[in-house]
Structure formats: structure tokens, C-alpha cells
Enzyme design. Structure first.
Site, short mmCIF file in Angstrom:
data_model
loop_
_atom_site.label_atom_id
_atom_site.label_comp_id
_atom_site.label_asym_id
_atom_site.label_seq_id
_atom_site.Cartn_x
_atom_site.Cartn_y
_atom_site.Cartn_z
N ARG A 65 0.82 -1.21 0.00
CA ARG A 65 0.00 0.00 0.00
C ARG A 65 0.85 1.27 0.00
O ARG A 65 0.50 2.28 -0.64
CB ARG A 65 -0.93 -0.01 1.22
CG ARG A 65 -1.90 1.16 1.25
CD ARG A 65 -2.88 1.02 2.40
NE ARG A 65 -3.93 2.03 2.35
CZ ARG A 65 -4.26 2.81 3.38
NH1 ARG A 65 -3.62 2.70 4.54
NH2 ARG A 65 -5.22 3.69 3.26
N HIS A 69 0.43 4.66 -2.30
CA HIS A 69 0.25 6.02 -1.75
C HIS A 69 1.41 6.94 -2.10
O HIS A 69 1.25 8.16 -2.11
CB HIS A 69 0.03 5.95 -0.25
CG HIS A 69 -1.38 5.57 0.12
ND1 HIS A 69 -1.98 5.92 1.29
CD2 HIS A 69 -2.31 4.88 -0.58
CE1 HIS A 69 -3.23 5.46 1.32
NE2 HIS A 69 -3.45 4.82 0.20
N ASN A 97 -3.57 8.65 5.16
CA ASN A 97 -2.36 8.05 5.70
C ASN A 97 -2.31 8.05 7.23
O ASN A 97 -1.73 7.15 7.83
CB ASN A 97 -1.11 8.79 5.19
CG ASN A 97 -0.90 8.58 3.70
OD1 ASN A 97 -1.24 7.53 3.15
ND2 ASN A 97 -0.34 9.60 3.03
N HIS A 195 -6.40 -5.62 -2.32
CA HIS A 195 -7.22 -5.80 -1.12
C HIS A 195 -7.49 -7.29 -0.88
O HIS A 195 -8.47 -7.65 -0.24
CB HIS A 195 -8.51 -4.99 -1.21
CG HIS A 195 -8.27 -3.52 -1.09
ND1 HIS A 195 -9.28 -2.57 -1.20
CD2 HIS A 195 -7.13 -2.80 -0.87
CE1 HIS A 195 -8.76 -1.35 -1.06
NE2 HIS A 195 -7.45 -1.47 -0.86
C1 HEM Z 1 -9.00 1.83 -5.66
C2 HEM Z 1 -8.87 2.71 -4.69
C3 HEM Z 1 -8.44 2.33 -3.30
C4 HEM Z 1 -9.04 2.70 -2.16
C5 HEM Z 1 -10.25 3.58 -2.03
C6 HEM Z 1 -8.33 2.08 -1.08
C7 HEM Z 1 -8.62 2.25 0.26
C8 HEM Z 1 -8.04 1.55 1.28
C9 HEM Z 1 -8.38 1.68 2.67
C10 HEM Z 1 -9.42 2.62 3.24
C11 HEM Z 1 -7.63 0.81 3.36
C12 HEM Z 1 -7.68 0.53 4.87
C13 HEM Z 1 -6.75 1.47 5.59
C14 HEM Z 1 -6.97 1.42 7.08
O1 HEM Z 1 -7.98 0.88 7.54
O2 HEM Z 1 -6.12 1.97 7.81
C15 HEM Z 1 -6.80 0.12 2.42
C16 HEM Z 1 -5.90 -0.85 2.75
C17 HEM Z 1 -5.05 -1.43 1.84
N1 HEM Z 1 -4.91 -1.08 0.52
FE1 HEM Z 1 -6.12 0.07 -0.54
N2 HEM Z 1 -7.30 1.35 -1.58
C18 HEM Z 1 -7.32 1.48 -2.94
C19 HEM Z 1 -6.41 0.96 -3.82
C20 HEM Z 1 -5.32 0.22 -3.46
C21 HEM Z 1 -4.22 -0.09 -4.31
C22 HEM Z 1 -4.07 0.41 -5.74
C23 HEM Z 1 -3.36 -0.86 -3.60
C24 HEM Z 1 -2.04 -1.44 -4.00
C25 HEM Z 1 -1.72 -1.78 -5.22
C26 HEM Z 1 -3.94 -1.02 -2.29
C27 HEM Z 1 -3.42 -1.79 -1.29
C28 HEM Z 1 -3.94 -1.87 -0.02
C29 HEM Z 1 -3.47 -2.80 0.98
C30 HEM Z 1 -2.45 -3.91 0.76
C31 HEM Z 1 -4.15 -2.52 2.16
C32 HEM Z 1 -3.95 -3.14 3.54
C33 HEM Z 1 -2.84 -2.35 4.22
C34 HEM Z 1 -2.48 -2.82 5.61
O3 HEM Z 1 -3.01 -3.80 6.12
O4 HEM Z 1 -1.61 -2.15 6.21
N3 HEM Z 1 -5.11 -0.31 -2.23
N4 HEM Z 1 -7.05 0.62 1.17
#
Ligand code: HEM
Ligand SMILES: *[C@@H]1O[C@H](CO)[C@@H](O)[C@H](O)[C@H]1NC(C)=O
Ligand SMILES: *[C@@H]1O[C@H](CO)[C@@H](O)[C@H](O)[C@H]1NC(C)=O
Ligand SMILES: *[C@@H]1O[C@H](CO)[C@@H](O)[C@H](O)[C@H]1NC(C)=O
Ligand SMILES: *[C@@H]1O[C@H](CO)[C@@H](O)[C@H](O)[C@H]1NC(C)=O
Ligand SMILES: *[C@@H]1O[C@H](CO)[C@@H](O)[C@H](O)[C@H]1NC(C)=O
Ligand SMILES: *[C@@H]1O[C@H](CO)[C@@H](O)[C@H](O)[C@H]1NC(C)=O
Ligand SMILES: *[C@@H]1O[C@H](CO)[C@@H](O)[C@H](O)[C@H]1NC(C)=O
Length: 353
Positions: A65, A69, A97, A195
Site C-alpha cells: 500500500r 500512496h 495516511n 485488497h
Molecule cells: C481503488 C482505490 C483504493 C481505495 C479507495 C483504497 C482504500 C483503502 C483503505 C481505506 C484501506 C484501509 C486502511 C486502514 O484501515 O487503515 C486500504 C488498505 C489497503 N490497501 Fe487500498 N485502496 C485502494 C487501492 C489500493 C491499491 C491500488 C493498492 C495497491 C496496489 C492497495 C493496497 C492496499 C493494501 C495492501 C491494504 C492493507 C494495508 C495494511 O493492512 O496495512 N489499495 N485501502
């Protein structure tokens, strides 16, 4: 007498700098960028990431992630790593973030290991790219050849970080935010497949999906009711918004294609996830979701392509930016570094005097 000399010196510098810039303006990222200067960099990154995972099962997801970002905010330039200073308003404090992005300590550990092997050579932006690839692969996902040669920014953009794609965004907004950085429906659906691992906090879905969808006081009708019951237990109304949930309840730490099967079962966690399939206008994105749900190999192949594409978002190359010594802060005395750079590159000792 010092006056003409004073004029001459900057002119020389400007001429040389322009020559260097034009010489390198073609600079492209390359898989062999560190072959002569830090040939072990990929292995060092991978082993440090793997070591971190033994005490932090979530770290693969968090590092994946971080790269996203970083790249979406003024390009893949390590800007997300900069902490607050007199010249920097940190992106880490922006809404998407703050108390959410994590893995910074592991990036620091990687940087330390890489600096020990090859001091002053590898950028923090490239470390993020390498760490994302290692993480995806170590978690069971595909591997790929990472393009390298990014340099680090001396700036950050707090405002732009606040505008990252968000969990409450609808499909139209997601498409706009992706197309703004040159990514399209295929990339949006593919990269959302990340995700498949990691966690999400209750605050990012509980009101909008469990308790008060669009101001109705009811749940989101596109949410699987069995799944909703489980989520309601973990995220009671008015409860602690920081409590974590698995993004993929089937295989929480594994990088696989379950994300798309979850969407088909109306088990996407965020609005932004389920929108890819359930928005009335989601004809293109839905057909991609349905294809990947039945074909993990197609998802993996597409993921590699989209990660490389995301990694190409406006990198700093050539003589722009710098190689940070400490990923959290810009180097001091950047003017002096320009002189040193010129002397090394073109052996013009008198101009840099
Ligand atoms: C399409 C739009 C996207 C939205 C709206 C989004 C939103 C989010 C949100 C809200 C979280 C949870 C953060 C938290 O609860 O603290 C999350 C987690 C995550 N996102 Fe996304 N995301 C998107 C795209 C992506 C992309 C493009 C990637 C990587 C290629 C990605 C990888 C991840 C990963 C791996 C997590 C888990 C992180 C962790 O456990 O520390 N996301 N995302
Ligand atoms: C920061 O990002 C915002 C929003 O994307 C943009 O309008 C602004 O020009 C950027 N600031 C700088 C200094 O690039
Ligand atoms: C999507 O969200 C944007 C921004 O909130 C809003 O302006 C737009 O009307 C929404 N589009 C649809 C189709 O709901
Ligand atoms: C949300 O509510 C607004 C105003 O009541 C309505 O116009 C809109 O269609 C609703 N959106 C969805 C996705 O149900
Ligand atoms: C809320 O949950 C988080 C994550 O589980 C925990 O660290 C924090 O202590 C909790 N806060 C309160 C006030 O219970
Ligand atoms: C809800 O989830 C269960 C378990 O995955 C699944 O069998 C069921 O078909 C889902 N319901 C809907 C409406 O998608
Ligand atoms: C989505 O579809 C609705 C009608 O169903 C239309 O009014 C709206 O403009 C469409 N939005 C986009 C972004 O295509
Ligand atoms: C890097 O900079 C941060 C922020 O100033 C500082 O806390 C940290 O100790 C520095 N790390 C090293 C290895 O010097």
C-alpha cells in the site's frame, strides 16, 4: 575584478547543468539500473522484508500500500516517507495516511541495510518499488522485474495526499482519480485486487455500509447480509473506529485472487471495492471483476502490468531530485550536492571551484 568572474561561474554551471539535463531527459527506468552500483539491492530488500514479516504478519500488505500512496502523490518519488520539517508538511498526516499508512520503520531498516552495502546509491523511491514487489511475491503473488532509477523528491504534497482514492468514493470518482495519473479501468480493477491481503479499520466502512448507507439509516443493500452480521459484531455502531478487519476474510495474509470472488459474493469491504461490480454503470469494471474471479492467472498477469505502470507515474530521473541519505528527511545542502554531482559527471573542476 571579481565581478566578471562572478558572472562567469554561474553561466558555466548553467551551461553544464543544461547539458546534463538534456543528455538525461530521455532517462527511463531500467531493470539494470543498479547492476554496476548495487547489484544485490533486490536481495537485500527482499530479505529485510521477509525478516520483518516474522514479527509483523501484516507487513507485506502495508508495504504494498505504501508504494501506491507514494506513486499517486506527485509520482513515485518517496514523498510519502518525508516527515514534518520546516520545509515539509508531511503526507503522512493527510487523512488517508494518518494512523493508517504503516511500514515506515521497515523502510528505514531496508535503507540502513542498503546503505551498508552501497552507500548513497539507491533511492528511497526505488526501495518502495522493490519492497512492494517482494511483499506481493512473498505473500504468494506474482514476481516481476522491477524497473529502477527513480530519484527522491525534495518536496511533499499534503493536499494531494488528502485527495488519494478513498473508501467512500463511488466508481466515477475512482475512475477520475486513476485516469488523472494515467491509469484506466483495467488498472483500477486490477490494483484494487491488492485488497486480497491486509486490514481495514471499522471507521472506513461501518457507517456507510452497516448503519447509515447514504443517509438512509439502513445498511448498504449491496452488502452480503451474512457478512454484514460478522462485521457488525466487530464494528458495533458508535464503537472503536480503529478496530481492524481482514480485507479478505478467506485468506487474510495471502496474495491471491479471492478479492474478486468476494466481490461476486457481495463481500467487498469498502464502498470503493463493491462499486467495481455493483455500480449501475459498472459494465466495464464488472466484466473485468468477473474475469479475474474465475482466472487467478489472468489477475496475476494483469497485476504485474499495472504495478509496473503505476511505478512509472512521473518518476524523478537524471539530475532532478536526489538520493536521500535518510528516507524520512531531505538531504541538507542540496546546492552543494549539485556541484559535487557536476564534478563527478563531467570532470569540470574549474567550474565547480
Ligand atoms: C481503488 C482505490 C483504493 C481505495 C479507495 C483504497 C482504500 C483503502 C483503505 C481505506 C484501506 C484501509 C486502511 C486502514 O484501515 O487503515 C486500504 C488498505 C489497503 N490497501 Fe487500498 N485502496 C485502494 C487501492 C489500493 C491499491 C491500488 C493498492 C495497491 C496496489 C492497495 C493496497 C492496499 C493494501 C495492501 C491494504 C492493507 C494495508 C495494511 O493492512 O496495512 N489499495 N485501502
Ligand atoms: C499539490 O497538490 C495539489 C492538489 O493535487 C495541487 O493543486 C498543487 O498544485 C500541488 N502543489 C504543488 C506545490 O505542486
Ligand atoms: C460520485 O461522487 C461524486 C463526488 O462525491 C458525486 O459528485 C457524484 O455525483 C457521484 N456520482 C454518482 C454516479 O453517484
Ligand atoms: C443517495 O441519496 C441521494 C439523496 O437522497 C439520492 O439522490 C441518491 O440517488 C442516493 N444514492 C444512492 C447510491 O442510493
Ligand atoms: C481502539 O482499537 C484499537 C485497535 O484495536 C486499540 O489500539 C485502541 O486501544 C482502542 N481504543 C480504545 C479507546 O479502546
Ligand atoms: C453471501 O456470502 C455467502 C458466503 O460467501 C454466499 O454463499 C452467498 O451467495 C452470498 N450472498 C450473496 C447475495 O451474494
Ligand atoms: C451513470 O448512469 C446514470 C444513469 O443510469 C447516468 O445518469 C450517469 O451520468 C452515469 N454516470 C456516468 C459517469 O457514466
Ligand atoms: C532519519 O531522520 C529521522 C527524522 O529526522 C530521525 O528521527 C532518524 O533518527 C534519522 N535516522 C537516521 C538513521 O539517522
Amino acid at each position: 575584478m571579481s565581478h566578471p568572474r562572478y558572472l562567469l561561474l554561474p553561466l558555466n554551471l548553467i551551461t553544464i547543468t543544461l547539458a546534463l539535463l538534456s543528455q538525461r531527459s530521455q532517462a527511463q527506468l531500467s531493470p539494470s539500473f543498479y547492476d554496476c552500483t548495487c547489484s544485490d539491492v533486490s536481495a537485500i530488500v527482499r530479505s529485510t522484508v521477509q525478516q520483518a514479516q516474522t514479527s509483523d504478519p501484516r507487513i507485506y500488505a502495508s508495504l504494498t500500500r505504501l508504494f501506491f500512496h507514494d506513486c499517486f502523490v506527485q509520482g513515485c518519488d518517496g514523498s510519502i516517507l518525508l516527515v514534518d520539517s520546516s520545509t515539509i508538511q508531511s503526507e503522512q498526516d493527510a487523512r488517508p495516511n494518518k494512523n493508517s499508512a504503516r511500514g515506515f520503520n521497515v523502510v528505514d531498516d531496508i535503507k540502513t541495510a542498503v546503505e551498508n552495502a552501497c552507500p548513497g546509491v539507491v533511492s528511497c523511491a526505488d526501495i518502495l518499488a522493490l519492497a512492494a514487489e517482494a511483499s506481493v511475491n512473498l505473500a504468494g503473488g506474482p514476481s516481476w522485474t522491477v524497473l529502477l532509477g527513480r530519484r527522491d523528491s525534495t518536496t511533499a504534497n499534503f493536499t494531494a495526499a488528502g485527495n488519494l482514492p478513498g473508501p467512500f468514493d463511488n466508481l466515477t470518482t475512482l475512475q477520475k482519480k486513476f485516469s488523472d495519473v494515467g491509469l484506466h479501468d483495467i488498472d483500477l480493477v486490477t490494483l484494487s485486487g491488492a485488497h486480497t491481503f491486509g486490514r481495514g479499520q471499522c471507521q472506513f466502512f461501518s457507517n456507510s455500509r452497516l448503519y447509515n448507507f447514504n443517509g438512509t439509516g439502513k445498511p448498504d443493500p449491496t452488502l452480503n447480509s451474512t457478512y454484514r452480521t460478522i462485521l457488525e459484531q466487530n464494528c458495533p455502531q458508535g464503537g472503536n473506529g480503529s478496530v481492524l478487519n481482514n480485507l479478505d476474510p478467506i485468506t487474510p495474509n495471502k496474495f491471491d485472487g479471492n478479492y474478486y470472488i468476494n466481490l461476486q459474493n457481495h463481500r467487498g469491504l469498502f464502498t470503493s471495492d463493491q462499486e467495481l461490480l455493483s455500480d449501475p454503470n459498472a459494465t466495464t469494471t464488472a466484466s473485468i471483476v468477473n474475469n479475474f474471479a474465475g482466472n487467478q492467472r489472468a489477475f496475476f498477469n494483469s497485476f504485474v502490468q499495472s504495478m509496473i505502470k503505476m511505478g512509472n507515474i512521473s518518476p524523478l530521473t537524471g539530475s532532478s531530485g536526489e538520493i536521500r541519505t535518510n528516507c524520512s528527511v531531505v538531504n541538507s545542502g542540496s546546492g552543494l550536492e549539485l556541484h559535487i554531482q557536476i564534478r563527478h559527471d563531467s570532470d569540470t573542476g574549474s567550474a565547480a571551484e
